[in-house]
Design a protein around this motif. Structure first.
Motif, PDB file in Angstrom:
ATOM      1  N   TYR A  87       8.112  -8.543  -3.000  1.00 23.69           N
ATOM      2  CA  TYR A  87       6.894  -7.850  -2.549  1.00 23.69           C
ATOM      3  C   TYR A  87       6.234  -7.096  -3.701  1.00 23.69           C
ATOM      4  O   TYR A  87       5.039  -7.258  -3.968  1.00 23.69           O
ATOM      5  CB  TYR A  87       7.260  -6.898  -1.405  1.00 23.69           C
ATOM      6  CG  TYR A  87       6.083  -6.164  -0.793  1.00 23.69           C
ATOM      7  CD1 TYR A  87       4.973  -6.847  -0.323  1.00 23.69           C
ATOM      8  CD2 TYR A  87       6.110  -4.776  -0.656  1.00 23.69           C
ATOM      9  CE1 TYR A  87       3.907  -6.168   0.245  1.00 23.69           C
ATOM     10  CE2 TYR A  87       5.052  -4.091  -0.084  1.00 23.69           C
ATOM     11  CZ  TYR A  87       3.949  -4.793   0.370  1.00 23.69           C
ATOM     12  OH  TYR A  87       2.894  -4.120   0.934  1.00 23.69           O
ATOM     13  N   VAL A 133      -4.072   0.149   7.682  1.00 25.90           N
ATOM     14  CA  VAL A 133      -3.458   1.219   6.875  1.00 25.90           C
ATOM     15  C   VAL A 133      -4.246   1.506   5.600  1.00 25.90           C
ATOM     16  O   VAL A 133      -4.062   2.539   4.976  1.00 25.90           O
ATOM     17  CB  VAL A 133      -1.997   0.884   6.471  1.00 25.90           C
ATOM     18  CG1 VAL A 133      -1.024   1.282   7.537  1.00 25.90           C
ATOM     19  CG2 VAL A 133      -1.830  -0.546   6.041  1.00 25.90           C
ATOM     20  N   PHE A 134      -5.099   0.554   5.219  1.00 25.95           N
ATOM     21  CA  PHE A 134      -5.858   0.755   3.984  1.00 25.95           C
ATOM     22  C   PHE A 134      -7.280   1.253   4.257  1.00 25.95           C
ATOM     23  O   PHE A 134      -8.103   1.313   3.348  1.00 25.95           O
ATOM     24  CB  PHE A 134      -5.881  -0.525   3.141  1.00 25.95           C
ATOM     25  CG  PHE A 134      -4.495  -0.932   2.683  1.00 25.95           C
ATOM     26  CD1 PHE A 134      -3.721  -0.054   1.924  1.00 25.95           C
ATOM     27  CD2 PHE A 134      -3.960  -2.164   3.018  1.00 25.95           C
ATOM     28  CE1 PHE A 134      -2.439  -0.409   1.509  1.00 25.95           C
ATOM     29  CE2 PHE A 134      -2.678  -2.524   2.608  1.00 25.95           C
ATOM     30  CZ  PHE A 134      -1.912  -1.641   1.854  1.00 25.95           C
ATOM     31  N   SER A 155      -1.498  -8.125   6.262  1.00 24.15           N
ATOM     32  CA  SER A 155      -0.200  -7.580   5.839  1.00 24.15           C
ATOM     33  C   SER A 155       0.890  -8.648   5.847  1.00 24.15           C
ATOM     34  O   SER A 155       1.103  -9.336   6.856  1.00 24.15           O
ATOM     35  CB  SER A 155       0.193  -6.444   6.788  1.00 24.15           C
ATOM     36  OG  SER A 155       1.583  -6.238   6.763  1.00 24.15           O
ATOM     37  N   VAL A 156       1.615  -8.749   4.732  1.00 24.69           N
ATOM     38  CA  VAL A 156       2.706  -9.728   4.678  1.00 24.69           C
ATOM     39  C   VAL A 156       3.804  -9.377   5.677  1.00 24.69           C
ATOM     40  O   VAL A 156       4.454 -10.267   6.236  1.00 24.69           O
ATOM     41  CB  VAL A 156       3.302  -9.843   3.259  1.00 24.69           C
ATOM     42  CG1 VAL A 156       2.276 -10.368   2.280  1.00 24.69           C
ATOM     43  CG2 VAL A 156       3.899  -8.537   2.760  1.00 24.69           C
ATOM     44  N   TYR A 157       4.009  -8.074   5.900  1.00 22.76           N
ATOM     45  CA  TYR A 157       5.076  -7.675   6.833  1.00 22.76           C
ATOM     46  C   TYR A 157       4.675  -7.948   8.283  1.00 22.76           C
ATOM     47  O   TYR A 157       5.490  -8.389   9.089  1.00 22.76           O
ATOM     48  CB  TYR A 157       5.450  -6.209   6.599  1.00 22.76           C
ATOM     49  CG  TYR A 157       6.304  -6.033   5.367  1.00 22.76           C
ATOM     50  CD1 TYR A 157       7.637  -6.412   5.379  1.00 22.76           C
ATOM     51  CD2 TYR A 157       5.784  -5.521   4.179  1.00 22.76           C
ATOM     52  CE1 TYR A 157       8.437  -6.281   4.256  1.00 22.76           C
ATOM     53  CE2 TYR A 157       6.573  -5.387   3.048  1.00 22.76           C
ATOM     54  CZ  TYR A 157       7.905  -5.763   3.089  1.00 22.76           C
ATOM     55  OH  TYR A 157       8.688  -5.640   1.972  1.00 22.76           O
ATOM     56  N   GLY A 167       3.588   5.667   8.063  1.00 29.05           N
ATOM     57  CA  GLY A 167       2.218   5.159   7.989  1.00 29.05           C
ATOM     58  C   GLY A 167       2.116   3.718   7.522  1.00 29.05           C
ATOM     59  O   GLY A 167       1.079   3.287   7.035  1.00 29.05           O
ATOM     60  N   ARG A 168       3.192   2.958   7.680  1.00 28.26           N
ATOM     61  CA  ARG A 168       3.171   1.544   7.279  1.00 28.26           C
ATOM     62  C   ARG A 168       3.011   0.659   8.513  1.00 28.26           C
ATOM     63  O   ARG A 168       3.319   1.079   9.635  1.00 28.26           O
ATOM     64  CB  ARG A 168       4.485   1.172   6.575  1.00 28.26           C
ATOM     65  CG  ARG A 168       4.823   2.021   5.354  1.00 28.26           C
ATOM     66  CD  ARG A 168       4.052   1.529   4.158  1.00 28.26           C
ATOM     67  NE  ARG A 168       4.346   2.296   2.970  1.00 28.26           N
ATOM     68  CZ  ARG A 168       5.001   1.796   1.917  1.00 28.26           C
ATOM     69  NH1 ARG A 168       5.449   0.573   1.924  1.00 28.26           N
ATOM     70  NH2 ARG A 168       5.195   2.543   0.853  1.00 28.26           N
ATOM     71  N   ILE A 169       2.601  -0.558   8.303  1.00 25.54           N
ATOM     72  CA  ILE A 169       2.581  -1.553   9.372  1.00 25.54           C
ATOM     73  C   ILE A 169       3.607  -2.630   9.024  1.00 25.54           C
ATOM     74  O   ILE A 169       3.842  -2.864   7.828  1.00 25.54           O
ATOM     75  CB  ILE A 169       1.167  -2.171   9.556  1.00 25.54           C
ATOM     76  CG1 ILE A 169       0.566  -2.613   8.210  1.00 25.54           C
ATOM     77  CG2 ILE A 169       0.269  -1.215  10.291  1.00 25.54           C
ATOM     78  CD1 ILE A 169      -0.790  -3.306   8.312  1.00 25.54           C
ATOM     79  N   PRO A 170       4.239  -3.225  10.056  1.00 26.79           N
ATOM     80  CA  PRO A 170       3.956  -3.183  11.488  1.00 26.79           C
ATOM     81  C   PRO A 170       4.797  -2.159  12.245  1.00 26.79           C
ATOM     82  O   PRO A 170       5.714  -1.559  11.713  1.00 26.79           O
ATOM     83  CB  PRO A 170       4.379  -4.592  11.925  1.00 26.79           C
ATOM     84  CG  PRO A 170       5.585  -4.879  11.070  1.00 26.79           C
ATOM     85  CD  PRO A 170       5.288  -4.230   9.739  1.00 26.79           C
ATOM     86  N   GLU A 200      10.011  -1.001  11.095  1.00 27.67           N
ATOM     87  CA  GLU A 200      10.752  -1.668  10.011  1.00 27.67           C
ATOM     88  C   GLU A 200      10.874  -3.161  10.349  1.00 27.67           C
ATOM     89  O   GLU A 200      11.519  -3.565  11.326  1.00 27.67           O
ATOM     90  CB  GLU A 200      12.129  -1.065   9.733  1.00 27.67           C
ATOM     91  CG  GLU A 200      12.059   0.287   9.007  1.00 27.67           C
ATOM     92  CD  GLU A 200      11.323   0.209   7.662  1.00 27.67           C
ATOM     93  OE1 GLU A 200      11.744  -0.564   6.783  1.00 27.67           O
ATOM     94  OE2 GLU A 200      10.315   0.915   7.492  1.00 27.67           O
ATOM     95  N   THR A 201      10.242  -3.946   9.484  1.00 30.84           N
ATOM     96  CA  THR A 201      10.065  -5.371   9.767  1.00 30.84           C
ATOM     97  C   THR A 201      11.383  -6.115   9.987  1.00 30.84           C
ATOM     98  O   THR A 201      11.495  -6.936  10.900  1.00 30.84           O
ATOM     99  CB  THR A 201       9.270  -6.013   8.612  1.00 30.84           C
ATOM    100  OG1 THR A 201       8.062  -5.261   8.454  1.00 30.84           O
ATOM    101  CG2 THR A 201       8.936  -7.451   8.910  1.00 30.84           C
TER     102      THR A 201
HETATM  103  N1  LIG Z   1       9.548  -0.990   5.036  1.00 32.44           N
HETATM  104  C1  LIG Z   1       8.375  -1.388   5.760  1.00 32.44           C
HETATM  105  C2  LIG Z   1       7.324  -1.873   4.772  1.00 32.44           C
HETATM  106  C3  LIG Z   1       6.035  -2.254   5.454  1.00 32.44           C
HETATM  107  C4  LIG Z   1       4.863  -2.192   4.474  1.00 32.44           C
HETATM  108  O1  LIG Z   1       5.010  -1.791   3.317  1.00 32.44           O
HETATM  109  N2  LIG Z   1       3.686  -2.574   4.969  1.00 32.44           N
HETATM  110  C5  LIG Z   1       2.492  -2.461   4.140  1.00 32.44           C
HETATM  111  C6  LIG Z   1       1.493  -3.539   4.481  1.00 32.44           C
HETATM  112  S1  LIG Z   1       2.083  -5.146   4.019  1.00 32.44           S
HETATM  113  C7  LIG Z   1       1.838  -1.132   4.415  1.00 32.44           C
HETATM  114  O2  LIG Z   1       1.809  -0.679   5.529  1.00 32.44           O
HETATM  115  N3  LIG Z   1       1.315  -0.497   3.373  1.00 32.44           N
HETATM  116  C8  LIG Z   1       0.592   0.729   3.510  1.00 32.44           C
HETATM  117  C9  LIG Z   1       0.820   1.680   2.375  1.00 32.44           C
HETATM  118  O3  LIG Z   1       1.507   1.302   1.410  1.00 32.44           O
HETATM  119  O4  LIG Z   1       0.324   2.783   2.476  1.00 32.44           O
HETATM  120  C10 LIG Z   1       8.733  -2.491   6.744  1.00 32.44           C
HETATM  121  O5  LIG Z   1       9.711  -3.211   6.516  1.00 32.44           O
HETATM  122  O6  LIG Z   1       8.067  -2.608   7.780  1.00 32.44           O
END
Ligand SMILES: N[C@@H](CCC(=O)N[C@@H](CS)C(=O)NCC(=O)O)C(=O)O
Length: 212
Positions: free
Chosen positions: A107, A36-37, A12-14, A53-56, A67-68
């Motif tokens: 992104y 998450v995938f 994950s880039v974040y 449901g996003r990381i981190p 929120e990164t």
């Molecule tokens: N707004 C979130 C974005 C984080 C994000 O989009 N992470 C991606 C991985 S790089 C993720 O969890 N994607 C899962 C999905 O889209 O379901 C942050 O700043 O932490």
């Protein structure tokens, strides 16, 4: 103080932006894997940490945060080590502007629109969305020019010292640079190309390579 716990995955880039901030500050941490995938999605209990449901996500001394941008700023402010945000309001605003550009444009276009469509999907044997790829390739020059213009003579994005702006953009640029169009497009901006050469050699970048 306890070691911070970071929830996420190295692809994950974040998550990588947070790992870069921790590394550059010299902060030791534990990484708890969350994919998450995965076919079944993230484990349901994780949603109490990150309802989208996003990381981190981060936990430190009982303080939970997601929120990164909030996480990397917290790391910069809560720990010793080199400051990753300028004190001057104009320079600090520039750093925040670049982080916002990364979230809003870099992104979706350079990572999902180009790297995923051009490299990642073919590697997985999935068909690329050629319409999305073409649209992203036509948007990419605008993004790269904006970053190059904001960077000016550098040497870093957002100032003369390394800032959070670099740590947010670099993981995204790393995927973009792995696509065939990446480096040729970067080559059109000598300052940004120079930045990428310096950035990718940093120990923090090498130590956080996806899959390492
Ligand atoms: N707004 C979130 C974005 C984080 C994000 O989009 N992470 C991606 C991985 S790089 C993720 O969890 N994607 C899962 C999905 O889209 O379901 C942050 O700043 O932490």
């Amino acid at each position: 103080m306890q070691k911070p716990i970071l929830f996420g995955a190295d692809y994950s880039v974040y998550v990588r932006a947070v790992r870069l901030a921790l590394f550059e500050k010299g902060v030791d941490y534990d990484l708890v894997p969350i994919d998450v995938f995965a076919e079944t999605g993230p484990p349901p209990p994780y949603l109490t940490r990150q309802p989208f449901g996003r990381i981190p996500a981060l936990e430190h001394d009982g303080f939970q945060l997601y929120e990164t941008g909030a996480i990397t700023r917290y790391i910069d402010e809560a720990f010793e080590g080199p400051a990753l945000q300028p004190a001057d309001p104009c320079h600090r605003a520039r750093v925040n502007q670049i982080i916002s550009i990364a979230d809003g444009y870099v992104y979706s276009t350079l990572v999902w629109g180009i790297y995923v469509e051009r490299v990642s999907k073919p590697l997985r044997g999935e068909p690329s969305d050629e319409t999305r790829l073409a649209a992203s390739l036509s948007k990419a020059p605008v993004i790269l020019k904006a970053l190059a213009d904001l960077m000016g003579d550098g040497p870093w994005l957002g100032g003369t010292a390394l800032t959070l702006a670099n740590l947010h953009v670099a993981p995204m640029m790393d995927y973009f640079a792995k696509s065939p169009e990446g480096l040729p497009m970067l080559d059109r901006h000598a300052n940004l190309r120079g930045w990428w050469s310096r950035m990718r050699e940093r120990a923090s970048m090498r130590q956080t390579e996806p899959g390492e």
